[in-house]
Enzyme design. Structure first.
Site, PDB file in Angstrom:
ATOM      1  N   HIS A 528       0.864  -1.188   0.000  1.00 15.02           N
ATOM      2  CA  HIS A 528       0.000   0.000   0.000  1.00 15.02           C
ATOM      3  C   HIS A 528       0.901   1.240   0.000  1.00 15.02           C
ATOM      4  O   HIS A 528       1.244   1.794   1.041  1.00 15.02           O
ATOM      5  CB  HIS A 528      -0.906  -0.021   1.235  1.00 15.02           C
ATOM      6  CG  HIS A 528      -1.860   1.134   1.306  1.00 15.02           C
ATOM      7  ND1 HIS A 528      -3.170   1.043   0.862  1.00 15.02           N
ATOM      8  CD2 HIS A 528      -1.720   2.393   1.775  1.00 15.02           C
ATOM      9  CE1 HIS A 528      -3.781   2.194   1.058  1.00 15.02           C
ATOM     10  NE2 HIS A 528      -2.913   3.038   1.613  1.00 15.02           N
ATOM     11  N   ASP A 576      -2.034 -10.220   0.982  1.00 13.91           N
ATOM     12  CA  ASP A 576      -1.213  -9.306   0.179  1.00 13.91           C
ATOM     13  C   ASP A 576      -2.101  -8.588  -0.831  1.00 13.91           C
ATOM     14  O   ASP A 576      -2.080  -8.857  -2.031  1.00 13.91           O
ATOM     15  CB  ASP A 576      -0.111 -10.102  -0.516  1.00 13.91           C
ATOM     16  CG  ASP A 576       0.915  -9.201  -1.190  1.00 13.91           C
ATOM     17  OD1 ASP A 576       0.882  -7.976  -0.947  1.00 13.91           O
ATOM     18  OD2 ASP A 576       1.761  -9.716  -1.949  1.00 13.91           O
ATOM     19  N   GLU A 585       0.714  -1.732   4.470  1.00 15.32           N
ATOM     20  CA  GLU A 585       1.295  -0.388   4.467  1.00 15.32           C
ATOM     21  C   GLU A 585       2.492  -0.316   5.414  1.00 15.32           C
ATOM     22  O   GLU A 585       2.412  -0.735   6.562  1.00 15.32           O
ATOM     23  CB  GLU A 585       0.266   0.661   4.885  1.00 15.32           C
ATOM     24  CG  GLU A 585       0.797   2.092   4.736  1.00 15.32           C
ATOM     25  CD  GLU A 585      -0.268   3.153   4.990  1.00 15.32           C
ATOM     26  OE1 GLU A 585      -0.099   4.286   4.507  1.00 15.32           O
ATOM     27  OE2 GLU A 585      -1.265   2.845   5.681  1.00 15.32           O
TER      28      GLU A 585
END
Length: 634
Positions: A528, A576, A585
């Site tokens: 992310h 994932d 993230e």
């Protein structure tokens, strides 16, 4: 008629010719023909007896004069100056030395002279390999005008207008983006710089051994240079701090850092700067970051002094009684993301670092003032305060002050409080160990420090670092362990905890996945992260154009090497998927803890800590020597 007088008197020589010829004949031919041989034999024997008797009457010297050297051989000596020895002994000594040289020394010289293949150094361990990559994450997070040596090909200059909405007019360029967005959150950024500096101070020899010392210092300076821009660091008193650049509000529909999925290089929306007129938490953390960095840069006197001056200025702002209100309170641009729940931990944390940076006893008096730990609830035994995070520096601050007690033992008046910090640090370490059942663990072995909440790996890495560092403190002080109640805990138990957690992060988990991007064969591919998920193909993607890359179910076109993602859930499961930011993230705060833990555990670069550098500014204990008397004047 004989003319000779045999009885004395005159002796007349005959002058006749025949007599002369006869004399010559006798003189030349001897007398053997004229003497009877028998009488001649007796005459010779008589002469020999007489000669023998005469010899007995002479000493050696006289005989040598008259008869020459005797037939008996005498010992000869050589004068070597300091000693006299026989020539024979000298010859044998020299011969023995030559034989010994040929038999012993010469083969050794030959063996030494033969060129050898140098043995290769041992291959780097996993912690070293991961550390090389983890440091690169900070290169990928840089904002501003990037140096050519930045080393991340898909990153470029960005945020060059930051600060245009303030009085500094664009002078907030630089620093780091916090996570997968394009926001510069100064509170966790300062914390990340403190952690990086702490790791360099303790393990500078390890960074140097693996060739990352200059790199780590450059990353720290990139952050501290920026932090010095967020307030008037040249003043002695300030009334505001720029505490964030960019961001957005929940529910907002305008284009901002949260509503746009856009590379930092393409940002074309307005980025607001948040100004804080109070904030002992953020100011205390900034003071810690600048003070710790001043120790890292002790070899650059001018810059180190600048950092110390800035740290003292911003800490005065933190201690201002009229500004004791959390920096995030009622600020909707900050509180949903990095909301601070207290500031007394930053008081202890910042004061400890300022004491190490300056040696000013005022700071250690504050750090050990009973009111600080009481308001911070340091001794309440609360589980949520026993592990380190960007919001809770208590365990780190108490460990840092325990270091002072272990190595310098300053005694009164700080001793009582330092002993309590030491005891609490031991209890914190006990809580990490599975045998005491303070924190739960996943089936795969990951400790659940934040009640099993999201993004767990940042807390795991921090706790591994504290445990590993405390073990090194004990080793350096010659202490083999500590007590948890009646239970004696060895240093090996602490290191075993730290390595087990880091091994989990690096792939020893039920998913068989490394949670550090680029390390191992299997690692997150849909991180992310805006910059990593959008191609660097020289095309401009607007605020809305970028969302197609966000929703694309394919790996990112750019691997953000070294990024430690949020991590799995409490069941060891990891998805994932780019949209699952709690899993995928990364963040500055989490990766700073990762770097610190990795460098503390690597064995490729040696063992132990730098015991003394952190104490360089602290004066020796005891009364100082009086000043010298003034020069005498007649």
């Amino acid at each position: 008629m004989h003319t000779g007088n045999h009885w004395g008197g005159s002796f007349e020589l005959s002058n006749t010719g025949n007599n002369a010829e006869d004399d010559d004949h006798h003189r030349n031919n001897g007398t053997s023909e004229d003497w009877d041989r028998a009488s001649l034999y007796h005459r010779q024997q008589s002469n020999l007896d007489l000669d023998h008797n005469h010899q007995h009457q002479l000493n050696d010297t006289q005989r040598s004069w008259l008869l020459g050297p005797p037939d008996v051989k005498k010992t000869k000596y050589v004068d070597l100056g300091c000693i006299i020895c026989s020539r024979k002994a000298l010859k044998w000594s020299i011969l023995s030395f030559v034989i010994a040289f040929m038999v012993i020394a010469l083969p050794i010289i030959i063996v030494k002279a033969i060129p050898k293949h140098k043995s290769h150094p041992p291959p780097p361990d996993n912690y070293t390999l991961a550390l090389h990559k983890a440091l690169l994450f900070f290169n990928a997070q840089k904002s501003g005008k990037l140096p050519k040596s930045n080393g991340i090909p898909w990153r470029g200059n960005s945020g060059l207008s930051d600060g245009n909405d303030t009085n500094v007019k664009g002078d907030l360029v630089g620093g780091y983006y916090d996570a997968g967005d394009n926001v510069k959150f100064h509170f966790p950024m300062a914390y990340a710089m403190t952690m990086l500096s702490w790791s360099v101070i303790e393990y500078s020899h390890k960074y140097e051994s693996i060739g990352e010392y200059k790199h780590a210092r450059e990353l720290i300076k990139w952050g501290t240079d920026y932090l010095l821009l967020t307030f008037n660091s040249s003043a002695t008193k300030i009334n505001q701090i720029y505490c964030q650049v960019g961001g957005g509000q929940n529910g907002s529909t305008i284009e901002d850092d949260h509503n746009c999925w856009q590379r930092p290089e393409d940002m074309d929306y307005e980025r607001h700067t948040q100004t804080c007129y109070s904030g002992p938490d953020i100011a205390g953390e900034m003071a810690a970051a600048l003070a710790a960095a001043s120790i890292v840069f002790r070899d650059n006197a001018a810059y180190s002094k600048k950092l110390v001056r800035g740290a003292e200025t911003v800490f005065s702002f933190a201690r201002d009684s009229g500004k004791r209100r959390s920096y995030s309170r009622d600020n909707t641009y900050i509180s949903p993301y990095y909301n601070s729940t207290g500031y007394y931990d930053e008081y202890m944390w910042g004061a400890a670092w300022l004491y190490y940076a300056t040696g000013n006893s005022t700071y250690i008096s504050l750090a050990t003032n009973p009111g600080i730990p009481r308001n911070a609830k340091a001794f309440y035994g609360l589980r949520e305060l026993s592990y380190l995070s960007w919001n809770n520096k208590l365990p780190a601050a108490m460990l840092l002050l325990t270091r002072l007690r272990l190595f310098l033992n300053p005694g009164y008046p700080a001793e009582d409080m330092l002993r309590m910090y030491h005891n609490t640090t031991c209890l914190n370490m006990c809580s990490y160990l599975q045998k005491f059942h303070v924190f739960n663990r996943t089936r795969g072995g990951m400790i659940l420090l934040a009640n099993g909440g999201p993004q767990p790996l940042q807390y795991v890495a921090n706790s591994a670092f504290l445990a590993s560092l405390f073990a090194d403190y004990l080793t350096a002080s010659g202490v083999p362990g500590f007590y948890c109640g009646p239970n004696y805990i060895t240093i090996d138990a602490l290191r075993s905890f730290a390595t087990s957690q880091m091994d989990y992060i690096l792939g020893k988990n039920p998913m068989h996945m490394s949670y550090v991007v680029g390390f191992g064969k299997k690692f997150p591919r849909q991180v992310h992260h805006r910059g990593a998920s959008i191609p660097n193909n020289k095309k401009f993607y607007s605020c809305k154009d970028g969302w197609k890359w966000f929703h694309l179910k394919k790996p990112n076109p750019n691997n953000i090497t070294g990024a430690m993602v949020g991590g799995p859930d409490r069941f060891d499961q990891f998805r994932d998927i780019r949209s699952h930011y709690n899993n995928t993230e990364p963040s500055l705060a989490g990766n700073a803890g990762l770097v610190a833990a990795l460098v503390s555990l690597t064995k490729t670069a040696g063992d132990g800590i730098d015991k003394n550098t952190i104490f360089s500014e602290i004066p020796p204990p005891g009364p100082r020597n009086p000043p010298p008397p003034p020069p005498w004047k007649p």
